[in-house]
Scaffold this motif. Sequence first.
Motif, PDB file in Angstrom:
ATOM      1  N   VAL A  86       0.515   0.565  -7.315  1.00 55.28           N
ATOM      2  CA  VAL A  86       0.110   0.403  -5.919  1.00 55.28           C
ATOM      3  C   VAL A  86       1.321   0.741  -5.064  1.00 55.28           C
ATOM      4  O   VAL A  86       2.454   0.437  -5.437  1.00 55.28           O
ATOM      5  CB  VAL A  86      -0.394  -1.038  -5.643  1.00 55.28           C
ATOM      6  CG1 VAL A  86       0.626  -2.088  -6.037  1.00 55.28           C
ATOM      7  CG2 VAL A  86      -0.766  -1.216  -4.158  1.00 55.28           C
ATOM      8  N   HIS A  87       1.090   1.426  -3.961  1.00 61.59           N
ATOM      9  CA  HIS A  87       2.169   1.618  -2.993  1.00 61.59           C
ATOM     10  C   HIS A  87       1.590   1.744  -1.598  1.00 61.59           C
ATOM     11  O   HIS A  87       0.379   1.905  -1.433  1.00 61.59           O
ATOM     12  CB  HIS A  87       3.088   2.784  -3.370  1.00 61.59           C
ATOM     13  CG  HIS A  87       2.530   4.160  -3.139  1.00 61.59           C
ATOM     14  ND1 HIS A  87       1.680   4.775  -4.026  1.00 61.59           N
ATOM     15  CD2 HIS A  87       2.702   5.046  -2.123  1.00 61.59           C
ATOM     16  CE1 HIS A  87       1.376   5.987  -3.574  1.00 61.59           C
ATOM     17  NE2 HIS A  87       1.967   6.175  -2.404  1.00 61.59           N
ATOM     18  N   SER A  88       2.467   1.637  -0.622  1.00 64.13           N
ATOM     19  CA  SER A  88       1.998   1.673   0.760  1.00 64.13           C
ATOM     20  C   SER A  88       2.468   2.944   1.448  1.00 64.13           C
ATOM     21  O   SER A  88       3.479   3.540   1.061  1.00 64.13           O
ATOM     22  CB  SER A  88       2.498   0.449   1.524  1.00 64.13           C
ATOM     23  OG  SER A  88       3.908   0.458   1.621  1.00 64.13           O
ATOM     24  N   HIS A  89       1.691   3.357   2.432  1.00 63.04           N
ATOM     25  CA  HIS A  89       2.071   4.460   3.313  1.00 63.04           C
ATOM     26  C   HIS A  89       2.294   3.901   4.712  1.00 63.04           C
ATOM     27  O   HIS A  89       1.402   3.242   5.239  1.00 63.04           O
ATOM     28  CB  HIS A  89       0.948   5.508   3.384  1.00 63.04           C
ATOM     29  CG  HIS A  89       0.839   6.390   2.187  1.00 63.04           C
ATOM     30  ND1 HIS A  89      -0.182   7.299   2.019  1.00 63.04           N
ATOM     31  CD2 HIS A  89       1.636   6.514   1.096  1.00 63.04           C
ATOM     32  CE1 HIS A  89      -0.010   7.949   0.874  1.00 63.04           C
ATOM     33  NE2 HIS A  89       1.078   7.480   0.282  1.00 63.04           N
ATOM     34  N   PRO A  90       3.435   4.164   5.293  1.00 61.88           N
ATOM     35  CA  PRO A  90       3.651   3.725   6.680  1.00 61.88           C
ATOM     36  C   PRO A  90       2.724   4.461   7.658  1.00 61.88           C
ATOM     37  O   PRO A  90       2.506   4.003   8.767  1.00 61.88           O
ATOM     38  CB  PRO A  90       5.119   4.082   6.948  1.00 61.88           C
ATOM     39  CG  PRO A  90       5.722   4.331   5.602  1.00 61.88           C
ATOM     40  CD  PRO A  90       4.618   4.816   4.729  1.00 61.88           C
ATOM     41  N   PRO A  96      -3.657  10.154  -1.356  1.00 57.02           N
ATOM     42  CA  PRO A  96      -2.410  10.488  -2.051  1.00 57.02           C
ATOM     43  C   PRO A  96      -1.850  11.847  -1.628  1.00 57.02           C
ATOM     44  O   PRO A  96      -2.605  12.787  -1.394  1.00 57.02           O
ATOM     45  CB  PRO A  96      -2.821  10.501  -3.529  1.00 57.02           C
ATOM     46  CG  PRO A  96      -4.302  10.656  -3.552  1.00 57.02           C
ATOM     47  CD  PRO A  96      -4.816  10.081  -2.275  1.00 57.02           C
ATOM     48  N   SER A  97      -0.551  11.932  -1.543  1.00 56.17           N
ATOM     49  CA  SER A  97       0.125  13.204  -1.270  1.00 56.17           C
ATOM     50  C   SER A  97       0.214  13.989  -2.574  1.00 56.17           C
ATOM     51  O   SER A  97      -0.079  13.459  -3.647  1.00 56.17           O
ATOM     52  CB  SER A  97       1.535  12.925  -0.741  1.00 56.17           C
ATOM     53  OG  SER A  97       2.295  12.292  -1.746  1.00 56.17           O
ATOM     54  N   GLY A  98       0.632  15.228  -2.472  1.00 50.80           N
ATOM     55  CA  GLY A  98       0.828  16.036  -3.670  1.00 50.80           C
ATOM     56  C   GLY A  98       1.818  15.391  -4.623  1.00 50.80           C
ATOM     57  O   GLY A  98       1.605  15.361  -5.838  1.00 50.80           O
ATOM     58  N   ALA A  99       2.879  14.832  -4.058  1.00 48.23           N
ATOM     59  CA  ALA A  99       3.886  14.156  -4.872  1.00 48.23           C
ATOM     60  C   ALA A  99       3.290  12.910  -5.530  1.00 48.23           C
ATOM     61  O   ALA A  99       3.603  12.592  -6.676  1.00 48.23           O
ATOM     62  CB  ALA A  99       5.083  13.777  -4.016  1.00 48.23           C
ATOM     63  N   ASP A 100       2.412  12.212  -4.793  1.00 48.88           N
ATOM     64  CA  ASP A 100       1.752  11.033  -5.361  1.00 48.88           C
ATOM     65  C   ASP A 100       0.960  11.414  -6.607  1.00 48.88           C
ATOM     66  O   ASP A 100       1.037  10.743  -7.640  1.00 48.88           O
ATOM     67  CB  ASP A 100       0.781  10.416  -4.342  1.00 48.88           C
ATOM     68  CG  ASP A 100       1.486   9.595  -3.279  1.00 48.88           C
ATOM     69  OD1 ASP A 100       2.646   9.200  -3.506  1.00 48.88           O
ATOM     70  OD2 ASP A 100       0.873   9.351  -2.227  1.00 48.88           O
ATOM     71  N   ILE A 101       0.187  12.486  -6.517  1.00 52.16           N
ATOM     72  CA  ILE A 101      -0.673  12.882  -7.639  1.00 52.16           C
ATOM     73  C   ILE A 101       0.169  13.295  -8.849  1.00 52.16           C
ATOM     74  O   ILE A 101      -0.122  12.903  -9.974  1.00 52.16           O
ATOM     75  CB  ILE A 101      -1.649  13.998  -7.203  1.00 52.16           C
ATOM     76  CG1 ILE A 101      -2.660  13.417  -6.194  1.00 52.16           C
ATOM     77  CG2 ILE A 101      -2.389  14.579  -8.407  1.00 52.16           C
ATOM     78  CD1 ILE A 101      -3.469  14.438  -5.454  1.00 52.16           C
TER      79      ILE A 101
END
Length: 138
Positions: A86-90, A96-101
């Motif tokens: 789990v993480h948060s986005h400000p 999800p971003s490309g980096a997230d995936i």
Amino acid sequence: MLIFKWGKNKVEQNKKQRKIERECLDLIFESARSVYPKEFGGLLRVDDSKRIINEVVLLPGTISGDSHAIFKMYMRPIDFSLVGTVHSHPSYSFYPSGADIQFFQKFGKVHIITANPFNDSSWGAFDYNGKKLDIEVI
Ligand SMILES: [Zn+2]
């Protein structure tokens, strides 16, 4: 007969559906708010049924604001009850971003992201490919 069969399938589908406990989700929102505008990161733990997410393991060092750096240290957990992240986005996007995936593909089956303002309308769960998952809050 057909109706019975349909009903049976429906029950089996529900059994397989992943769920998250209300308290656990609230903890995620609270944690995200407390570190805002930085990101927070954690690991998701399931109960014995392997279906209900009931614990968030908070990762220390949420100082850099880069959740990917934080997660790197925890990439190979030996604990099989840890099923995802789990993480948060400000920002206001919980997708999800490309980096997230890219990151999701290295570990875990379910990944929760919560975005500003960190409430029931600003979170989503995704599989390792970034496909949105339907998770029931119980
Ligand atoms: Zn992200």
